[in-house]
Design an enzyme around this catalytic site. Structure first.
Site, PDB file in Angstrom:
ATOM      1  N   VAL A   8       0.858  -1.176   0.000  1.00  0.00           N
ATOM      2  CA  VAL A   8       0.000   0.000   0.000  1.00  0.00           C
ATOM      3  C   VAL A   8       0.895   1.228   0.000  1.00  0.00           C
ATOM      4  CG1 VAL A   8      -0.299  -0.064   2.540  1.00  0.00           C
ATOM      5  CG2 VAL A   8      -1.956   1.174   1.132  1.00  0.00           C
ATOM      6  N   PHE A   9       0.524   2.217  -0.812  1.00  0.00           N
ATOM      7  CA  PHE A   9       1.308   3.445  -0.910  1.00  0.00           C
ATOM      8  C   PHE A   9       0.585   4.554  -0.148  1.00  0.00           C
ATOM      9  CE2 PHE A   9       2.169   7.533  -2.986  1.00  0.00           C
ATOM     10  CZ  PHE A   9       3.565   7.559  -2.950  1.00  0.00           C
ATOM     11  N   GLY A  10       1.277   5.158   0.820  1.00  0.00           N
ATOM     12  CA  GLY A  10       0.719   6.270   1.592  1.00  0.00           C
ATOM     13  C   GLY A  10       1.356   7.581   1.161  1.00  0.00           C
ATOM     14  N   TYR A  11       0.517   8.599   0.984  1.00  0.00           N
ATOM     15  CA  TYR A  11       1.031   9.905   0.559  1.00  0.00           C
ATOM     16  C   TYR A  11       0.587  11.023   1.495  1.00  0.00           C
ATOM     17  CZ  TYR A  11      -3.734  10.032  -1.078  1.00  0.00           C
ATOM     18  OH  TYR A  11      -5.103   9.980  -1.112  1.00  0.00           O
ATOM     19  N   SER A  13      -1.516  11.088   5.639  1.00  0.00           N
ATOM     20  CA  SER A  13      -1.274  10.666   7.031  1.00  0.00           C
ATOM     21  C   SER A  13      -0.694   9.253   7.104  1.00  0.00           C
ATOM     22  CB  SER A  13      -2.563  10.747   7.845  1.00  0.00           C
ATOM     23  OG  SER A  13      -3.483   9.774   7.409  1.00  0.00           O
ATOM     24  N   GLU A  84      -9.792   5.076   6.223  1.00  0.00           N
ATOM     25  CA  GLU A  84      -9.903   5.920   5.015  1.00  0.00           C
ATOM     26  C   GLU A  84     -11.334   5.915   4.450  1.00  0.00           C
ATOM     27  OE1 GLU A  84      -7.238   7.713   4.112  1.00  0.00           O
ATOM     28  OE2 GLU A  84      -6.023   6.762   5.654  1.00  0.00           O
TER      29      GLU A  84
HETATM   30  C1  SIN Z   1      -2.819   8.498   2.532  1.00  0.00           C
HETATM   31  O1  SIN Z   1      -2.187   8.943   3.490  1.00  0.00           O
HETATM   32  O2  SIN Z   1      -2.264   7.746   1.694  1.00  0.00           O
HETATM   33  C2  SIN Z   1      -4.279   8.796   2.345  1.00  0.00           C
HETATM   34  C3  SIN Z   1      -4.723  10.113   2.835  1.00  0.00           C
HETATM   35  C4  SIN Z   1      -4.627  10.316   4.327  1.00  0.00           C
HETATM   36  O3  SIN Z   1      -5.027   9.425   5.092  1.00  0.00           O
HETATM   37  O4  SIN Z   1      -4.155  11.374   4.758  1.00  0.00           O
END
Ligand code: SIN
Length: 177
Positions: A8-11, A13, A84
């Site tokens: 999984v890629f997080g961008y 939080s 999410e």
């Molecule tokens: C993420 O971090 O990949 C999704 C957006 C968030 O939860 O801020």
């Protein structure tokens, strides 16, 4: 990927708030997406009556977006989907792992323009005011922005959209001191 896990890629939080177990974690990059504070947050950094502003991704040709990739057991998606749930949907994406210099396929959470919590663009000064004023069950919207900006610097990402908002909120905080 093996059959028991996925990347999984997080961008947003997901870069700095890691409240889930993972098997691997590595700074990573995806192509063709740009980060924007265009998604409303009803459940974390705001409320249904006064939503906060958090990040989503929009398609942006030629743009690389750096974040953090995690390899997680499939069961972990139950927790991530719940976290999410306010408008984000799974997309499949190629994720370039920066240390291993290899590409894996994985999942990404994107809140599209047609989700009910989508707010969209606004004047940057207004976005900064909005972020300064919003609070939710996960904390102040301001802390979300500051933690994100800090974590992006740590992984060598330059994101003028985020850094400009950070400068604006810091200037407003300095004024009100
Ligand atoms: C993420 O971090 O990949 C999704 C957006 C968030 O939860 O801020």
């Amino acid at each position: 990927m093996d059959k028991n896990s996925d990347w999984v890629f997080g961008y947003g939080s997901l870069i700095y708030k890691v409240d889930f177990p993972y098997l691997d974690r590595e700074p990573a990059q995806i192509e063709g997406w740009g980060r924007r504070f265009w998604q409303g947050s009803h459940d974390h950094r705001g409320t249904p009556d006064a939503p906060g502003r958090v990040v989503t991704l929009v398609p942006e040709a030629g743009r690389a977006c750096r974040g953090m990739a995690y390899r997680v057991a499939h069961e972990v998606f139950e927790h991530l989907d719940h976290r999410e749930k306010n408008g984000y949907e799974h997309h499949r994406v190629d994720i370039h792992l920066l240390e291993r210099d290899t590409t894996v396929n994985g999942t990404l959470y994107v809140a599209g323009r047609d989700n009910p919590a989508f707010i969209g663009p606004a004047d940057p000064a207004d976005m900064a005011e909005h972020i300064l004023s919003a609070h939710g069950p996960s904390g102040d919207n301001l802390d979300y922005l500051l933690a994100l900006a800090e974590s992006l610097r740590e992984i060598g990402e330059t994101d003028e959209h985020v850094f400009d908002l950070e400068r604006r909120v810091r200037a407003r905080l300095a004024e009100s001191r």
